[in-house]
Write a protein that holds these residues in place. Structure first.
Motif, PDB file in Angstrom:
ATOM      1  N   UNK A  26       0.845  -1.182   0.000  1.00 38.20           N
ATOM      2  CA  UNK A  26       0.000   0.000   0.000  1.00 38.20           C
ATOM      3  C   UNK A  26       0.890   1.246   0.000  1.00 38.20           C
ATOM      4  N   UNK A  27       0.335   2.422  -0.320  1.00 36.23           N
ATOM      5  CA  UNK A  27       1.151   3.648  -0.317  1.00 36.23           C
ATOM      6  C   UNK A  27       1.898   3.904   1.002  1.00 36.23           C
ATOM      7  N   UNK A  28       1.257   3.779   2.182  1.00 36.17           N
ATOM      8  CA  UNK A  28       2.010   4.004   3.426  1.00 36.17           C
ATOM      9  C   UNK A  28       3.158   3.007   3.617  1.00 36.17           C
ATOM     10  N   UNK A  29       2.916   1.726   3.293  1.00 37.44           N
ATOM     11  CA  UNK A  29       3.968   0.716   3.440  1.00 37.44           C
ATOM     12  C   UNK A  29       5.130   1.029   2.498  1.00 37.44           C
ATOM     13  N   UNK A  30       4.815   1.414   1.275  1.00 37.91           N
ATOM     14  CA  UNK A  30       5.856   1.749   0.297  1.00 37.91           C
ATOM     15  C   UNK A  30       6.702   2.922   0.784  1.00 37.91           C
ATOM     16  N   UNK A  31       6.042   3.912   1.377  1.00 34.33           N
ATOM     17  CA  UNK A  31       6.768   5.069   1.908  1.00 34.33           C
ATOM     18  C   UNK A  31       7.709   4.656   3.037  1.00 34.33           C
ATOM     19  N   UNK A 152       2.043  13.152   7.531  1.00 34.74           N
ATOM     20  CA  UNK A 152       0.611  13.319   7.253  1.00 34.74           C
ATOM     21  C   UNK A 152      -0.012  12.047   6.704  1.00 34.74           C
ATOM     22  N   UNK A 153       0.724  11.336   5.880  1.00 35.23           N
ATOM     23  CA  UNK A 153       0.197  10.117   5.255  1.00 35.23           C
ATOM     24  C   UNK A 153      -0.242   9.095   6.291  1.00 35.23           C
ATOM     25  N   UNK A 154       0.411   9.121   7.459  1.00 39.22           N
ATOM     26  CA  UNK A 154       0.074   8.166   8.521  1.00 39.22           C
ATOM     27  C   UNK A 154      -0.925   8.725   9.532  1.00 39.22           C
ATOM     28  N   UNK A 155      -0.754   9.977   9.935  1.00 35.32           N
ATOM     29  CA  UNK A 155      -1.589  10.485  11.026  1.00 35.32           C
ATOM     30  C   UNK A 155      -2.958  10.970  10.571  1.00 35.32           C
ATOM     31  N   UNK A 181       0.608  16.522  -3.592  1.00 34.78           N
ATOM     32  CA  UNK A 181      -0.469  15.755  -4.219  1.00 34.78           C
ATOM     33  C   UNK A 181      -0.331  14.259  -3.952  1.00 34.78           C
ATOM     34  N   UNK A 182       0.896  13.742  -3.976  1.00 34.37           N
ATOM     35  CA  UNK A 182       1.113  12.300  -3.774  1.00 34.37           C
ATOM     36  C   UNK A 182       0.620  11.846  -2.406  1.00 34.37           C
ATOM     37  N   UNK A 183       0.922  12.620  -1.359  1.00 37.40           N
ATOM     38  CA  UNK A 183       0.495  12.241  -0.010  1.00 37.40           C
ATOM     39  C   UNK A 183      -0.994  12.474   0.195  1.00 37.40           C
ATOM     40  N   UNK A 184      -1.547  13.499  -0.467  1.00 37.76           N
ATOM     41  CA  UNK A 184      -3.000  13.731  -0.407  1.00 37.76           C
ATOM     42  C   UNK A 184      -3.733  12.508  -0.956  1.00 37.76           C
ATOM     43  N   UNK A 189      -6.770   7.639  -0.418  1.00 37.25           N
ATOM     44  CA  UNK A 189      -6.993   6.290  -0.943  1.00 37.25           C
ATOM     45  C   UNK A 189      -7.134   5.283   0.190  1.00 37.25           C
ATOM     46  N   UNK A 190      -6.349   5.464   1.242  1.00 36.77           N
ATOM     47  CA  UNK A 190      -6.447   4.593   2.421  1.00 36.77           C
ATOM     48  C   UNK A 190      -7.807   4.764   3.092  1.00 36.77           C
ATOM     49  N   UNK A 191      -8.334   6.002   3.066  1.00 35.94           N
ATOM     50  CA  UNK A 191      -9.580   6.297   3.782  1.00 35.94           C
ATOM     51  C   UNK A 191     -10.820   5.792   3.047  1.00 35.94           C
ATOM     52  N   UNK A 192     -10.805   5.849   1.703  1.00 38.35           N
ATOM     53  CA  UNK A 192     -11.970   5.355   0.966  1.00 38.35           C
ATOM     54  C   UNK A 192     -12.095   5.965  -0.419  1.00 38.35           C
ATOM     55  N   UNK A 193     -12.913   5.337  -1.258  1.00 36.25           N
ATOM     56  CA  UNK A 193     -13.051   5.735  -2.664  1.00 36.25           C
ATOM     57  C   UNK A 193     -13.607   7.151  -2.820  1.00 36.25           C
ATOM     58  N   UNK A 194     -14.633   7.500  -2.044  1.00 44.77           N
ATOM     59  CA  UNK A 194     -15.220   8.837  -2.128  1.00 44.77           C
ATOM     60  C   UNK A 194     -14.235   9.891  -1.646  1.00 44.77           C
TER      61      UNK A 194
END
Length: 312
Positions: A26-31, A152-155, A181-184, A189-194
Motif C-alpha cells: 500500500x502507499x504508506x507501506x511503500x513510503x 501526514x500520510x500516517x496520522x 499531491x502524492x500524499x493527499x 486512498x487509504x480512507x476510501x473511494x469517495x
C-alpha cells in the motif's frame, strides 16, 4: 546497463521498487520501506528517481480521472473553491509573516509558505526559478515539505477515523491540509473511494493556483514570466473525467486504468521515501522546520474545525 556490473545497492533498490507493483504494498507501506532504505544505503538512482517521481505522479493523477464523473468532480470542486481561496491566502500570509519574525532566509520562507499553501514540492519547483533560489535553498524547502508529507500520510487517516469524519469531510480536509499531491492521494486512498475522489479533485483545483501566485512573485521579485511552469497534466486529468463520463463502454477498461494509477502512486511514494535520509535532513535547521510545522499545524487544525462545523 549491459557491460556494467550492477551493485548490490542497485539490485536491492530495483527489487524493492518492483515489489510496489504488488497489491500488498500500500502507499504508506511503500513510503516506510523507502524511508528505511534511505537510512541504510544512498539512493543509487537519485537523478533517475527524481525524474520518475515527476512523471509517474502526473500519470497516476491522469489515470485516477477515469474513476470519476463530471457531476461529482464539479460538486467537489465547487464546494472546495472558497475554502481553497481562504486557506491559500491565510497560509501564505501567516508563513511569510512568521518566517520574517523568525529571521529565516527570505527565499526559504517563500518556498515553504507556497509549498504549504498550494501543493508542496510542485509549487516549490515552480517558484524556485522565479525567485532565483539556489540548490541548497530548494533542497531545504523540499526536504521539509516531504518530511511533513510523510507524517501526514500516517496520522491523517488515523485522526479521520478517530473523529469519525465522513468520506467527503476527510477528502476535503486532506486536500486542504496536506502539502503534496502524492500524499493527499495516498492518505485519501487509504480512507476510501469517495475521499479519494474529493481529495484529488480539490487538490488539483488547488494546484492551478500555482499560476496566479507565480505571477504575483514575478511582479514583486522581478522574475521572468517565461519561467512560470503551467501544470498541463491537470487538463488531461479533466479530459479523463469527461471520457469516463461520456465515452461509451469506457467502464470496461476504466477500472484497470485506475488500478494501474494507484500502483504508480505507490511507486511514487517509495521513491519519495528513498530521498529522505536523516543525514540530509540535518542540514535543514531548526528555524525553517519550526516555521513549516507551525504553519502546517495551524492550517490543519483550523481547516478541520471549519469542516467539522460545516454540513456536507
Amino acid at each position: 546497463m549491459f557491460g556494467k556490473r550492477i551493485s548490490k545497492a542497485q539490485l536491492l533498490y530495483i527489487g524493492l521498487a518492483l515489489l510496489c507493483l504488488f497489491p500488498f504494498m500500500s502507499p504508506p507501506i511503500a513510503l516506510v520501506v523507502g524511508l528505511i532504505i534511505a537510512q541504510v544505503i544512498e539512493n543509487p538512482f537519485s537523478d533517475l528517481s527524481h525524474k520518475a517521481v515527476q512523471w509517474l505522479l502526473k500519470i497516476a493523477v491522469i489515470g485516477l480521472g477515469f474513476g470519476m464523473s463530471v457531476s461529482s468532480a464539479l460538486s467537489a470542486g465547487k464546494q472546495g473553491f472558497l475554502f481553497t481561496v481562504a486557506s491559500i491566502t491565510l497560509t501564505l500570509s501567516l508563513g511569510l509573516a512568521f518566517g520574517k519574525l523568525l529571521g529565516i532566509d527570505k527565499k526559504i520562507i517563500q518556498m515553504i509558505s507556497v509549498g504549504t499553501a498550494i501543493c508542496g514540492g510542485s509549487a516549490i519547483a515552480a517558484l524556485s526559478p522565479i525567485i532565483k533560489a539556489d540548490a541548497k535553498q530548494i533542497s531545504i524547502s523540499i526536504g521539509i515539505v516531504f518530511l511533513l508529507n510523510s507524517i501526514a500520510l500516517f496520522i491523517f487517516p488515523a485522526i479521520g477515523h478517530y473523529l469519525d469524519l465522513s468520506q467527503h469531510q476527510f477528502g476535503l480536509w486532506s486536500a486542504i491540509a496536506i502539502h503534496d499531491t502524492s500524499s493527499v492521494i495516498g492518505a485519501a486512498d487509504v480512507y476510501g473511494a469517495k475521499a479519494l475522489e474529493v481529495a484529488t479533485t480539490v487538490k488539483l483545483a488547488r494546484a492551478l493556483w500555482i499560476l496566479p501566485i507565480s505571477m504575483v512573485f514575478v511582479l514583486f521579485s522581478g522574475g521572468s514570466v517565461k519561467k512560470i511552469k503551467t501544470p498541463y497534466f491537470i487538463g488531461l486529468f479533466i479530459l479523463a473525467i469527461i471520457a469516463n463520463t461520456y465515452v461509451p463502454n469506457i467502464e470496461i477498461v476504466a477500472p484497470y486504468i485506475v488500478s494501474a494509477s494507484k500502483v504508480a502512486l505507490t511507486l511514487v511514494l517509495f521513491l519519495i521515501g528513498t530521498s529522505l535520509s536523516f543525514s540530509s535532513l540535518k542540514e535543514v535547521g531548526a528555524k525553517p522546520l519550526f516555521l513549516a510545522i507551525g504553519v502546517w499545524v495551524f492550517i490543519s487544525v483550523l481547516s478541520l474545525v471549519v469542516i467539522l462545523k460545516t454540513t456536507f
